[in-house]
Enzyme design. Structure first.
Site, PDB file in Angstrom:
ATOM      1  N   GLY A 238       0.814  -1.212   0.000  1.00 47.42           N
ATOM      2  CA  GLY A 238       0.000   0.000   0.000  1.00 47.42           C
ATOM      3  C   GLY A 238       0.844   1.258   0.000  1.00 47.42           C
ATOM      4  O   GLY A 238       1.891   1.324   0.651  1.00 47.42           O
ATOM      5  N   SER A 239       0.369   2.269  -0.754  1.00 44.02           N
ATOM      6  CA  SER A 239       1.082   3.558  -0.793  1.00 44.02           C
ATOM      7  C   SER A 239       0.209   4.675  -0.257  1.00 44.02           C
ATOM      8  O   SER A 239       0.365   5.837  -0.625  1.00 44.02           O
ATOM      9  CB  SER A 239       1.525   3.863  -2.230  1.00 44.02           C
ATOM     10  N   GLY A 240      -0.744   4.318   0.606  1.00 42.44           N
ATOM     11  CA  GLY A 240      -1.583   5.337   1.250  1.00 42.44           C
ATOM     12  C   GLY A 240      -0.847   5.913   2.445  1.00 42.44           C
ATOM     13  O   GLY A 240       0.382   5.847   2.540  1.00 42.44           O
ATOM     14  N   PHE A 241      -1.604   6.447   3.388  1.00 41.77           N
ATOM     15  CA  PHE A 241      -0.980   7.080   4.555  1.00 41.77           C
ATOM     16  C   PHE A 241      -0.124   6.085   5.332  1.00 41.77           C
ATOM     17  O   PHE A 241       0.974   6.407   5.779  1.00 41.77           O
ATOM     18  CB  PHE A 241      -2.044   7.680   5.470  1.00 41.77           C
ATOM     19  N   GLY A 242      -0.623   4.860   5.502  1.00 43.59           N
ATOM     20  CA  GLY A 242       0.116   3.863   6.268  1.00 43.59           C
ATOM     21  C   GLY A 242       1.372   3.418   5.530  1.00 43.59           C
ATOM     22  O   GLY A 242       2.488   3.461   6.080  1.00 43.59           O
TER      23      GLY A 242
ATOM     24  N   VAL B 250      -1.442  -6.922  -5.201  1.00 42.47           N
ATOM     25  CA  VAL B 250      -1.085  -8.116  -4.426  1.00 42.47           C
ATOM     26  C   VAL B 250      -2.217  -9.124  -4.541  1.00 42.47           C
ATOM     27  O   VAL B 250      -3.371  -8.825  -4.238  1.00 42.47           O
ATOM     28  CB  VAL B 250      -0.815  -7.748  -2.944  1.00 42.47           C
TER      29      VAL B 250
ATOM     30  N   GLU C 283     -19.226  16.874   3.153  1.00 39.76           N
ATOM     31  CA  GLU C 283     -18.381  17.701   2.290  1.00 39.76           C
ATOM     32  C   GLU C 283     -18.876  17.683   0.850  1.00 39.76           C
ATOM     33  O   GLU C 283     -18.938  18.722   0.184  1.00 39.76           O
ATOM     34  CB  GLU C 283     -16.929  17.215   2.385  1.00 39.76           C
TER      35      GLU C 283
ATOM     36  N   GLN D 145      -4.569   9.685  10.699  1.00 37.63           N
ATOM     37  CA  GLN D 145      -3.686   9.619  11.868  1.00 37.63           C
ATOM     38  C   GLN D 145      -3.517   8.190  12.394  1.00 37.63           C
ATOM     39  O   GLN D 145      -2.441   7.806  12.844  1.00 37.63           O
ATOM     40  CB  GLN D 145      -4.209  10.522  12.987  1.00 37.63           C
TER      41      GLN D 145
HETATM   42  C1  LIG Z   1     -13.251  10.445   0.709  1.00 40.14           C
HETATM   43  C2  LIG Z   1     -12.441  10.258   1.956  1.00 40.14           C
HETATM   44  C3  LIG Z   1     -12.230  11.331   2.815  1.00 40.14           C
HETATM   45  C4  LIG Z   1     -11.467  11.173   3.962  1.00 40.14           C
HETATM   46  N1  LIG Z   1     -11.271  12.252   4.777  1.00 40.14           N
HETATM   47  C5  LIG Z   1     -10.464  12.125   5.852  1.00 40.14           C
HETATM   48  C6  LIG Z   1     -10.158  13.239   6.663  1.00 40.14           C
HETATM   49  O1  LIG Z   1     -10.638  14.339   6.429  1.00 40.14           O
HETATM   50  N2  LIG Z   1      -9.302  13.059   7.706  1.00 40.14           N
HETATM   51  C7  LIG Z   1      -8.747  11.852   7.983  1.00 40.14           C
HETATM   52  O2  LIG Z   1      -7.957  11.740   8.916  1.00 40.14           O
HETATM   53  N3  LIG Z   1      -9.039  10.775   7.248  1.00 40.14           N
HETATM   54  C8  LIG Z   1      -9.871  10.876   6.186  1.00 40.14           C
HETATM   55  N4  LIG Z   1     -10.162   9.798   5.417  1.00 40.14           N
HETATM   56  C9  LIG Z   1      -9.639   8.487   5.830  1.00 40.14           C
HETATM   57  C10 LIG Z   1      -8.191   8.316   5.446  1.00 40.14           C
HETATM   58  O3  LIG Z   1      -7.979   8.697   4.116  1.00 40.14           O
HETATM   59  C11 LIG Z   1      -7.825   6.859   5.684  1.00 40.14           C
HETATM   60  O4  LIG Z   1      -8.009   6.573   7.041  1.00 40.14           O
HETATM   61  C12 LIG Z   1      -6.397   6.574   5.283  1.00 40.14           C
HETATM   62  O5  LIG Z   1      -6.210   6.798   3.924  1.00 40.14           O
HETATM   63  C13 LIG Z   1      -6.024   5.139   5.637  1.00 40.14           C
HETATM   64  O6  LIG Z   1      -4.722   4.891   5.219  1.00 40.14           O
HETATM   65  P1  LIG Z   1      -4.272   3.441   4.778  1.00 40.14           P
HETATM   66  O7  LIG Z   1      -2.823   3.541   4.453  1.00 40.14           O
HETATM   67  O8  LIG Z   1      -4.713   2.464   5.782  1.00 40.14           O
HETATM   68  O9  LIG Z   1      -5.114   3.115   3.484  1.00 40.14           O
HETATM   69  P2  LIG Z   1      -5.190   3.880   2.105  1.00 40.14           P
HETATM   70  O10 LIG Z   1      -4.762   5.286   2.222  1.00 40.14           O
HETATM   71  O11 LIG Z   1      -6.571   3.613   1.599  1.00 40.14           O
HETATM   72  O12 LIG Z   1      -4.143   3.131   1.195  1.00 40.14           O
HETATM   73  C14 LIG Z   1      -4.313   1.801   0.785  1.00 40.14           C
HETATM   74  C15 LIG Z   1      -3.244   1.489  -0.223  1.00 40.14           C
HETATM   75  O13 LIG Z   1      -3.251   0.104  -0.493  1.00 40.14           O
HETATM   76  C16 LIG Z   1      -3.198  -0.108  -1.891  1.00 40.14           C
HETATM   77  N5  LIG Z   1      -3.792  -1.412  -2.152  1.00 40.14           N
HETATM   78  C17 LIG Z   1      -5.013  -1.865  -1.816  1.00 40.14           C
HETATM   79  N6  LIG Z   1      -5.165  -3.150  -2.198  1.00 40.14           N
HETATM   80  C18 LIG Z   1      -4.010  -3.512  -2.771  1.00 40.14           C
HETATM   81  C19 LIG Z   1      -3.543  -4.720  -3.385  1.00 40.14           C
HETATM   82  N7  LIG Z   1      -4.301  -5.822  -3.440  1.00 40.14           N
HETATM   83  N8  LIG Z   1      -2.311  -4.725  -3.911  1.00 40.14           N
HETATM   84  C20 LIG Z   1      -1.505  -3.632  -3.852  1.00 40.14           C
HETATM   85  N9  LIG Z   1      -1.898  -2.469  -3.284  1.00 40.14           N
HETATM   86  C21 LIG Z   1      -3.136  -2.416  -2.753  1.00 40.14           C
HETATM   87  C22 LIG Z   1      -3.964   1.070  -2.458  1.00 40.14           C
HETATM   88  O14 LIG Z   1      -3.667   1.264  -3.825  1.00 40.14           O
HETATM   89  C23 LIG Z   1      -3.437   2.165  -1.557  1.00 40.14           C
HETATM   90  O15 LIG Z   1      -2.186   2.617  -2.026  1.00 40.14           O
HETATM   91  C24 LIG Z   1     -10.919   9.913   4.265  1.00 40.14           C
HETATM   92  C25 LIG Z   1     -11.141   8.840   3.404  1.00 40.14           C
HETATM   93  C26 LIG Z   1     -11.892   9.004   2.261  1.00 40.14           C
HETATM   94  C27 LIG Z   1     -12.122   7.849   1.334  1.00 40.14           C
END
Ligand SMILES: Cc1cc2nc3c(=O)[nH]c(=O)nc-3n(C[C@H](O)[C@H](O)[C@H](O)COP(=O)(O)OP(=O)(O)OC[C@H]3O[C@@H](n4cnc5c(N)ncnc54)[C@H](O)[C@@H]3O)c2cc1C
Length: 477
Positions: free
Chosen positions: A16-20, A84, A179, A330
């Site tokens: 994953g390349s999200g926040f985590g 994955v 929003e 967070q």
């Molecule tokens: C519309 C929206 C608004 C939001 N607003 C807020 C806010 O105002 N404040 C706040 O704190 N939080 C907010 N959030 C929540 C916040 O964005 C999430 O809590 C945060 O992104 C979680 O991070 P993460 O790394 O767990 O997952 P994500 O950021 O969702 O990242 C998941 C990653 O995993 C990758 N992935 C998934 N499946 C696979 C696979 N099978 N193979 C390879 N890669 C994969 C994806 O491509 C992605 O890069 C919001 C969420 C959304 C959807």
């Protein structure tokens, strides 16, 4: 060169390349490890601003910088594009797929930050007509549907159909729903005002509905009511205790608390009502020594964010289920830092899994914008709304937005929209609107070994909501 051939040091795989995921990869910058970050998109996505892409304020690039470029100076990180498909905890490998290429990446430590996806609570067919908002594709499709609805309303000569096109329904009154509803109302009232000849965009109905009895339930009654009243002053209709029982091409069916059902005829529907853990969570749990997933498919991790029997397999972010930790950025950032701290400590022989201090979440608060110059904000016991909260929202989002250039262009875009009434990103294309369903049809056809769509697959819906069946030529092409 294959990953295996170059590895000598401790190998960390981050999914994953999200926040985590991004936080984990960055936190390991100076560590004596080789990191492989595997993600199915080439970008890091700042999800909190997706609604601004959907409503024409920001372009997708401003909230989705290239992961590879962000990490180019992190010499111990290799970024691998791919989805994955499987994780083998016994053999410590992750298999990802890009096009027809499968890559097997071995690991010593694994951090799974694969996030969550839209949940339709078992009614996945709703998704054909009411897309969610989790990805850049979703936001661009939604922009197409919002702008397309106004365009179709301008063209139709049937008053009933015009009303249907001019009715926007947002399902789910959490921060995203609030929003989005606020921004659709502002697009109609400010940006589109005077731009059409046969319709007045200000006549549109924006409905925000939820099965729960309150707006923004996690933020408490006071802020929920503040947001609700502000939206109502903007003309948004709030419908609470209203459960969606069906979504179809023409509109949605809603069940009231007393059991009666009613229809809302509408072309543009958005789903922001629920989330479900990524299926990779279940795959990991099943291979652990008894870790389970909760009802939302999130992994019920141990207090140190690992799965049972695997002290160096961490699940962080939206995919982890930890009491008191919300599915927010967070939670993902702090979880990733906790996991990497233990991996780094283990390299020095300072990590005894059985003696780890449990992960402790530090709640930095939550906020949601309601309209321009108006937001609600909760930090600990402090609750406030209005302009001050909006300024806090502005500063915080700029602070966390990745990349100086993105920050600069975002400020310019906000200036144009909030001080003026313009929006620089109102372009839409047919592909953005058609392609999701077209791709689903193609995948169904491929899975069934046929060229045409699988029986029962909903037709592709066009910008104006008309079903546009995929021709054989298109399906084949
Ligand atoms: C519309 C929206 C608004 C939001 N607003 C807020 C806010 O105002 N404040 C706040 O704190 N939080 C907010 N959030 C929540 C916040 O964005 C999430 O809590 C945060 O992104 C979680 O991070 P993460 O790394 O767990 O997952 P994500 O950021 O969702 O990242 C998941 C990653 O995993 C990758 N992935 C998934 N499946 C696979 C696979 N099978 N193979 C390879 N890669 C994969 C994806 O491509 C992605 O890069 C919001 C969420 C959304 C959807």
């Amino acid at each position: 060169m294959g990953v295996e051939a170059t590895q000598k040091r401790h190998r960390v795989v981050v999914i994953g390349s999200g926040f985590g995921g991004l936080t984990a990869a960055k936190a390991l910058k100076r560590a004596d490890v080789d990191v492989t970050l595997i993600a199915k998109t080439t970008h890091h996505l700042f999800q909190p601003l997706l609604y601004q892409v959907a409503t024409g304020i920001l372009s997708e690039g401003e909230i989705a910088p290239s992961t590879r470029v962000i990490l180019r100076k992190n010499k111990n990180v290799e970024v691998l594009l791919g989805e994955v498909k499987s994780i083998d905890l016994a053999n410590k490998t992750v298999t990802s797929k890009l096009m027809e290429m499968n890559t097997v990446t071995p690991f010593d430590s694994l951090i799974v930050a694969a996030g969550a996806q839209q949940s339709y609570f078992g009614n996945d067919h709703f998704g054909a007509y009411a897309p969610g908002m989790k990805t850049i594709d979703d936001a661009l499709e939604l922009r197409g549907r919002i702008v397309g609805a106004f365009e179709a309303a301008e063209v139709t000569t049937d008053p009933k159909e015009r009303d249907r096109r001019m009715t926007f329904v947002v399902v789910g009154a959490g921060p995203t729903g609030v929003e989005l509803a606020g921004q659709i109302a502002e697009v109609a009232d400010r940006t589109m005002d005077g731009a059409f000849r046969n319709i007045d965009p200000r006549d549109c109905r924006v409905i925000l509905l939820d099965a729960a009895p309150a707006v923004l339930p996690p933020m408490g009654e006071k802020l929920g009511l503040k947001a609700q009243h502000r939206l109502e002053r903007m003309g948004v209709e709030i419908q609470l205790n209203a459960m969606v029982t069906n979504v179809d091409y023409m509109g949605i069916t809603v069940k009231e608390k007393d059991g009666t059902e009613r229809r809302i005829e509408c072309a543009c529907k958005v789903w922001s009502a629920g989330v479900q853990g990524n299926p990779l969570g279940k795959m990991i749990a099943e291979q652990s020594d008894g870790t389970e997933v909760d009802r939302a498919g999130r992994v019920v991790v141990e207090p140190d964010l690992t799965v049972k029997g695997h002290p160096y397999v961490f699940v962080v972010g939206d995919l982890m289920s930890v009491p008191g930790v919300p599915g927010m950025a967070q939670g993902a950032i702090q979880g990733a830092k906790y996991a990497t701290n233990h991996i780094k400590a283990s390299l020095k022989g300072n990590d005894t899994p059985a003696e780890r201090k449990p992960f402790k979440y530090f709640d930095k608060g939550s906020m949601a914008t309601v309209s321009r110059f108006n937001a609600v904000c909760k930090v600990g016991k402090l609750e406030f709304g209005g302009f001050l909260a909006w300024l806090a929202w502005l500063g915080l989002h700029l602070f966390y937005l990745v990349g100086h250039k993105n920050r600069f262009t975002t400020v310019v875009a906000w200036f144009i929209t909030f001080i003026g009434s313009g929006r620089g990103q109102l372009a839409i294309t047919e592909r953005w609107i058609y392609s999701r369903l077209a791709m689903e049809q193609l995948q169904s056809a491929k899975a069934a070994g046929a060229v045409g769509p699988k029986p029962g697959t909903p037709p592709v819906e066009s910008a104006d909501g008309e079903p546009a069946a995929l021709t054989k030529e298109q399906a084949a092409g």
